[in-house]
Design a protein around this motif. Sequence first.
Motif, PDB file in Angstrom:
ATOM      1  N   SER A  97      -3.602  27.442  52.296  1.00 19.98           N
ATOM      2  CA  SER A  97      -3.070  28.002  53.543  1.00 19.98           C
ATOM      3  C   SER A  97      -2.227  26.994  54.324  1.00 19.98           C
ATOM      4  O   SER A  97      -1.626  27.352  55.327  1.00 19.98           O
ATOM      5  N   ARG A  98      -2.161  25.755  53.862  1.00 20.66           N
ATOM      6  CA  ARG A  98      -1.367  24.743  54.558  1.00 20.66           C
ATOM      7  C   ARG A  98       0.128  25.088  54.479  1.00 20.66           C
ATOM      8  O   ARG A  98       0.602  25.551  53.448  1.00 20.66           O
ATOM      9  N   PRO A  99       0.854  24.830  55.558  1.00 18.67           N
ATOM     10  CA  PRO A  99       2.301  25.112  55.549  1.00 18.67           C
ATOM     11  C   PRO A  99       3.084  23.970  54.908  1.00 18.67           C
ATOM     12  O   PRO A  99       3.896  23.314  55.535  1.00 18.67           O
ATOM     13  N   GLU A 100       2.823  23.712  53.631  1.00 18.56           N
ATOM     14  CA  GLU A 100       3.460  22.616  52.909  1.00 18.56           C
ATOM     15  C   GLU A 100       4.181  23.163  51.696  1.00 18.56           C
ATOM     16  O   GLU A 100       4.041  24.333  51.349  1.00 18.56           O
ATOM     17  N   SER A 101       4.922  22.286  51.020  1.00 17.26           N
ATOM     18  CA  SER A 101       5.571  22.693  49.778  1.00 17.26           C
ATOM     19  C   SER A 101       4.507  23.038  48.744  1.00 17.26           C
ATOM     20  O   SER A 101       3.353  22.630  48.862  1.00 17.26           O
ATOM     21  N   SER A 102       4.904  23.787  47.731  1.00 24.81           N
ATOM     22  CA  SER A 102       3.966  24.205  46.688  1.00 24.81           C
ATOM     23  C   SER A 102       3.261  23.018  46.051  1.00 24.81           C
ATOM     24  O   SER A 102       2.054  23.056  45.822  1.00 24.81           O
ATOM     25  N   LEU A 103       3.995  21.969  45.738  1.00 20.98           N
ATOM     26  CA  LEU A 103       3.390  20.799  45.089  1.00 20.98           C
ATOM     27  C   LEU A 103       2.294  20.183  45.940  1.00 20.98           C
ATOM     28  O   LEU A 103       1.247  19.798  45.436  1.00 20.98           O
ATOM     29  N   ARG A 104       2.525  20.078  47.234  1.00 20.02           N
ATOM     30  CA  ARG A 104       1.562  19.437  48.126  1.00 20.02           C
ATOM     31  C   ARG A 104       0.312  20.277  48.331  1.00 20.02           C
ATOM     32  O   ARG A 104      -0.673  19.788  48.861  1.00 20.02           O
ATOM     33  N   GLU A 161       4.612  11.937  45.143  1.00 19.09           N
ATOM     34  CA  GLU A 161       5.654  10.903  45.111  1.00 19.09           C
ATOM     35  C   GLU A 161       5.808  10.331  43.694  1.00 19.09           C
ATOM     36  O   GLU A 161       6.925  10.180  43.184  1.00 19.09           O
ATOM     37  N   ILE A 162       4.702  10.042  43.048  1.00 17.52           N
ATOM     38  CA  ILE A 162       4.749   9.517  41.683  1.00 17.52           C
ATOM     39  C   ILE A 162       5.359  10.540  40.741  1.00 17.52           C
ATOM     40  O   ILE A 162       6.230  10.217  39.933  1.00 17.52           O
ATOM     41  N   MET A 163       4.920  11.795  40.843  1.00 12.38           N
ATOM     42  CA  MET A 163       5.431  12.824  39.930  1.00 12.38           C
ATOM     43  C   MET A 163       6.917  13.066  40.152  1.00 12.38           C
ATOM     44  O   MET A 163       7.651  13.309  39.184  1.00 12.38           O
ATOM     45  N   GLU A 164       7.385  13.016  41.381  1.00 10.50           N
ATOM     46  CA  GLU A 164       8.820  13.198  41.619  1.00 10.50           C
ATOM     47  C   GLU A 164       9.617  12.116  40.898  1.00 10.50           C
ATOM     48  O   GLU A 164      10.641  12.406  40.274  1.00 10.50           O
ATOM     49  N   HIS A 165       9.124  10.868  40.937  1.00 10.95           N
ATOM     50  CA  HIS A 165       9.802   9.783  40.211  1.00 10.95           C
ATOM     51  C   HIS A 165       9.687   9.995  38.702  1.00 10.95           C
ATOM     52  O   HIS A 165      10.655   9.770  37.970  1.00 10.95           O
ATOM     53  N   MET A 166       8.526  10.425  38.255  1.00  3.54           N
ATOM     54  CA  MET A 166       8.339  10.634  36.820  1.00  3.54           C
ATOM     55  C   MET A 166       9.205  11.788  36.319  1.00  3.54           C
ATOM     56  O   MET A 166       9.783  11.695  35.236  1.00  3.54           O
ATOM     57  N   TRP A 167       9.324  12.863  37.075  1.00  2.69           N
ATOM     58  CA  TRP A 167      10.178  13.978  36.655  1.00  2.69           C
ATOM     59  C   TRP A 167      11.640  13.541  36.589  1.00  2.69           C
ATOM     60  O   TRP A 167      12.391  14.021  35.752  1.00  2.69           O
TER      61      TRP A 167
END
Length: 149
Positions: free
Chosen positions: A12-19, A28-34
């Motif tokens: 229910s948090r108003p965050e991006s899907s990943l978060r 942050e790590i996954m964004e760099h890895m992707w």
Amino acid sequence: MPQRWSAYERMSRPESSLRKFLGELEVEIMEHMWQRGEATVRDIATIIQAKRPVAYTTIMTVMVHLAEKGLLSRTPLDKKTHLYSVALTEAQFLARASQNMVDILVADFGDLALAQFLEAVEQVDPRRLEEMRKRLEESRAQVPGEEGQ
């Protein structure tokens, strides 16, 4: 607080899907890895530590956990160093994570959850439904081991 409740609260948090599924440092790590495809802990630590102070061991621990979660794979390069590679694309991860949430809701609430899903689907524009069916087929084809399900 029970683990399932915290999962519902997180959704229910108003965050991006990943978060909704990963912590801040994990994202942050996954964004760099992707972006990179593969890297060592040192590679990722160097990038992140240039922006803010984070211990090398913290980054290493998080990357081990991401491998345990199936987002990364680990290959030993020598006694101390591992090469991490992306195991799931962002789309594949989100497809699996959202399927897991649906499975949890159906397991916890059974027919009531299914009825709520059906009601939500009936409110969707038919063109959007067709687009979603195509997306579902594409995501099933992209996720290893889930073809034809």
